[in-house]
Design a protein around this motif. Structure first.
Motif, short mmCIF file in Angstrom:
data_model
loop_
_atom_site.label_atom_id
_atom_site.label_comp_id
_atom_site.label_asym_id
_atom_site.label_seq_id
_atom_site.Cartn_x
_atom_site.Cartn_y
_atom_site.Cartn_z
N ALA A 97 -8.00 -1.40 3.48
CA ALA A 97 -7.61 -1.04 4.84
C ALA A 97 -6.14 -1.34 5.12
CB ALA A 97 -8.49 -1.77 5.85
N CYS A 98 -5.61 -2.36 4.47
CA CYS A 98 -4.21 -2.75 4.68
C CYS A 98 -3.24 -1.87 3.90
CB CYS A 98 -4.00 -4.22 4.32
SG CYS A 98 -4.74 -5.37 5.50
N CYS A 99 -3.76 -0.96 3.10
CA CYS A 99 -2.93 -0.02 2.35
C CYS A 99 -2.92 1.32 3.07
CB CYS A 99 -3.43 0.12 0.92
SG CYS A 99 -3.23 -1.35 -0.10
N GLY A 100 -2.39 1.32 4.29
CA GLY A 100 -2.27 2.56 5.04
C GLY A 100 -3.04 2.60 6.33
N GLY A 101 -3.77 1.53 6.67
CA GLY A 101 -4.57 1.50 7.88
C GLY A 101 -3.80 1.13 9.13
N GLY A 102 -2.51 0.87 8.99
CA GLY A 102 -1.67 0.60 10.16
C GLY A 102 -1.57 -0.88 10.50
N GLY A 103 -0.42 -1.29 11.03
CA GLY A 103 -0.19 -2.68 11.39
C GLY A 103 -0.88 -3.07 12.68
N LYS A 144 -8.88 9.01 -0.60
CA LYS A 144 -9.80 7.95 -0.18
C LYS A 144 -9.62 6.65 -0.96
CE LYS A 144 -13.37 11.02 1.64
NZ LYS A 144 -14.82 11.36 1.66
N GLU A 145 -8.73 6.65 -1.94
CA GLU A 145 -8.54 5.45 -2.75
C GLU A 145 -7.84 4.33 -1.97
OE1 GLU A 145 -6.69 4.26 -7.13
OE2 GLU A 145 -7.24 6.33 -6.70
N THR A 146 -7.01 4.73 -1.01
CA THR A 146 -6.40 3.78 -0.07
C THR A 146 -6.62 4.32 1.34
OG1 THR A 146 -4.24 4.86 -0.01
CG2 THR A 146 -4.58 3.20 -1.73
N ALA A 147 -6.34 3.51 2.34
CA ALA A 147 -6.50 3.98 3.72
C ALA A 147 -5.49 5.07 4.07
CB ALA A 147 -6.36 2.80 4.68
N TYR A 148 -4.34 5.09 3.38
CA TYR A 148 -3.36 6.17 3.59
C TYR A 148 -3.98 7.48 3.11
CZ TYR A 148 0.86 8.99 3.17
OH TYR A 148 1.79 9.99 3.28
N GLY A 206 1.60 2.54 4.99
CA GLY A 206 1.75 3.35 3.77
C GLY A 206 3.11 3.10 3.15
N GLY A 207 4.15 3.68 3.77
CA GLY A 207 5.52 3.41 3.35
C GLY A 207 6.05 4.37 2.31
N PHE A 208 6.99 5.24 2.70
CA PHE A 208 7.63 6.10 1.70
C PHE A 208 9.13 6.11 1.90
CE2 PHE A 208 5.36 8.86 4.80
CZ PHE A 208 6.44 9.33 5.53
N GLY A 209 9.83 6.46 0.82
CA GLY A 209 11.29 6.47 0.83
C GLY A 209 11.80 7.11 -0.43
N MET A 210 13.00 6.72 -0.85
CA MET A 210 13.69 7.41 -1.93
C MET A 210 13.20 7.06 -3.35
SD MET A 210 15.76 9.67 -0.98
CE MET A 210 16.04 10.27 0.67
N LEU A 211 12.19 6.20 -3.45
CA LEU A 211 11.58 5.92 -4.76
C LEU A 211 10.11 6.34 -4.79
CD1 LEU A 211 13.08 2.38 -5.50
CD2 LEU A 211 13.67 4.51 -6.67
N ASP A 255 1.20 1.24 -2.44
CA ASP A 255 0.68 1.46 -3.79
C ASP A 255 1.17 0.38 -4.76
OD1 ASP A 255 -0.50 3.73 -2.81
OD2 ASP A 255 1.08 5.07 -3.54
N ASN A 256 2.20 -0.34 -4.36
CA ASN A 256 2.76 -1.39 -5.20
C ASN A 256 2.36 -2.78 -4.72
OD1 ASN A 256 4.99 0.02 -7.11
ND2 ASN A 256 4.81 1.11 -5.16
N LEU A 257 1.44 -2.81 -3.75
CA LEU A 257 0.96 -4.08 -3.20
C LEU A 257 -0.15 -4.65 -4.08
CD1 LEU A 257 0.93 -6.16 -0.86
CD2 LEU A 257 -0.74 -4.66 0.29
N ILE A 258 0.03 -5.86 -4.56
CA ILE A 258 -0.97 -6.52 -5.40
C ILE A 258 -1.96 -7.30 -4.54
CG2 ILE A 258 -1.33 -8.25 -7.21
CD1 ILE A 258 1.50 -7.54 -8.24
N SER A 259 -1.45 -8.04 -3.58
CA SER A 259 -2.31 -8.84 -2.71
C SER A 259 -1.55 -9.21 -1.44
CB SER A 259 -2.79 -10.11 -3.42
OG SER A 259 -1.69 -10.96 -3.72
#
Length: 453
Positions: free
Chosen positions: A181-187, A352-356, A135-140, A149-153
């Motif tokens: 699945a790669c948008c929040g489904g875990g590494g 449900k729009e992303t795996a996160y 997923g990934g969150f921080g100060m922006l 959410d900013n991942l294109i491919s």
């Protein structure tokens, strides 16, 4: 012909092995039989083929920050991408292609050369791969969303057939379920990412604030922060850390994309009913803000235990009292409870729009402690787990990038209602369960007992 390992291979008798095998959690130390530092996609494909052909257990590693050391194992092979850290930026398209081994410090400083940024975490040594995939969150985050959410491919090595491997590209248009699945489904669940393509954002100067209180003001300070931080201007993201009583520190910090004068007005609800011992506001170049929030101690391997949760509704006084009680009897001055404000752009996307899944949470909450002597481990781990259990009536779930083996119902905790769809993607991409570890996502044909082993 059997596949051979390629890349920079480190074995137990090599001088660099002690450094090469270390992850940031020294409490769960392990000793791989070999580590291959991949230099390119061919090395990654060869490594994946090799472990399949030779039936060797393996793990995938990038930034080494897996809290439960899921990216390490005893005896098997670690496939490490950290040598792959090239970044190219297209200023006209506002995109960046970033190799999967890049860490956040490298990403931030490189993008800053182009006056660009992506939302990400704060510790420089954290790997971009693990952050994004979880997923990934921080100060922006409240203005630009999660990292994913900013991942294109992305380009990712996945199993092929009985013993093979292949590189595929995933995006909203191509292999869209895998991309989801790669948008929040875990590494480490579906394959080995080799490269990301991100949407980047122009950025120049920002305003940052620091507010400190004495520990005795914990209730008042936290109440003011939680009532304000998730609901203020989305250009402002903030965090608060409640330290152990012996440290006598409650500290809130944040970043605002705008002027310091406007930030002074925005933080009034945070300070007007409390008695801060320090208030500081500065307007700085974005890269200086990034350096400010980077915690150097978080980049040094140590003995630690961490866990986490999400807050969906403001904590009642009883829960705040529980936090204060635990911090009053913390095992050492390094113990703390850390929270970051969510909402804003994070909540603009449906669960449900992303795996996160935890889009509707207003706060992410983490429980942290570290120690210096191995004999202190039990006390610290017990404190963390008892704190999490005590707060359970007031919180929901956990962040997959803060894994905790004590959480029994982890599929629901990390992924909520998205878990079944993640298993469906896993069944399509990795039907033989090649990528597995404790708390990995299983394909439908594998029992719970199997994938938890």
């Amino acid at each position: 012909m059997k596949t051979k390992l390629t890349g920079r291979i480190v074995l137990p008798n090599d001088p660099e092995y002690p450094r090469a095998r270390i992850n940031y959690n020294l409490n769960l130390s392990k000793f791989p039989g070999a580590i291959v530092f991949c230099q390119n996609e061919t090395d990654i494909v060869n490594a994946l083929k090799w472990v399949r052909e030779n039936n060797v257990p393996f793990r995938v590693r990038s930034g080494r920050h897996s809290y439960e050391n899921f990216s390490l194992l005893n005896r098997g092979l670690v496939i490490d991408t950290s040598d792959m850290d090239q970044i190219s930026v297209n200023v006209n398209d506002r995109t960046a292609s970033i190799q999967a081994g890049s860490n956040l410090g490298h990403v931030y400083t490189t993008l800053w050369d182009y006056s660009m940024a992506i939302p990400g975490g704060t510790e420089f040594s954290v790997g971009l791969s693990g952050l994004t995939l979880g997923g990934g969150f921080g100060m922006l985050s409240r203005i630009f969303g999660l990292t994913c959410d900013n991942l294109i491919s992305l380009r990712i090595a996945i199993p092929k057939g009985e013993k093979g491997a292949q590189i595929v590209e995933a995006s909203k248009e191509k292999n869209s379920d895998l991309y989801w699945a790669c948008c929040g489904g875990g590494g480490g669940n579906f394959g080995i990412v080799t490269q990301f393509k991100f949407r980047v954002h122009p950025i120049s100067t920002v305003s940052i604030f620091t507010v400190e209180w004495d520990w005795e003001q914990l209730e008042e300070a936290f109440q003011a922060w939680q009532d304000w931080a998730p609901f203020t201007d989305p250009k402002l993201t903030s965090q608060i850390e409640l330290h152990a009583k012996c440290k006598n520190l409650i500290i809130a910090e944040g970043q605002y994309i705008g002027s310091s004068d406007k930030l002074k007005k925005l933080i009034r609800p945070l300070v007007k009913h409390t008695k801060p011992r320090k208030i500081e506001i500065n307007n700085v170049p974005f890269i200086k803000a990034v350096e400010h929030f980077n915690d150097p101690s978080g980049n040094i391997p140590s003995l630690f235990k961490r866990s986490g949760s999400f807050i969906y509704e403001a904590l009642p006084p009883k829960a705040i009292c529980i936090m204060k009680q635990f911090l009053a009897k913390a095992p050492n001055e390094e113990a703390s409870i850390w929270q970051q404000s969510l909402g804003g752009a994070v909540k603009d996307i449906s669960p449900k729009e992303t795996a996160y899944y935890h889009r509707n949470a207003i706060i992410a909450q983490e429980y942290l402690t570290k120690w210096t002597k191995e004999v202190e481990a039990r006390e610290n781990i017990k404190w963390t787990e008892e704190l999490r259990v005590a707060l359970k009536p007031f919180i929901k779930g956990d962040y997959v990038n803060w894994p905790d083996l004590f959480i029994k119902k982890w599929p629901e905790s990390y992924y909520g209602e998205n878990f079944n769809r993640l298993r469906k993607v896993k069944s399509e991409v990795d039907p033989h369960n090649v990528f597995r570890f404790k708390q990995s996502i299983p394909p439908f044909d594998f029992s719970e007992g199997y994938f938890l082993s």
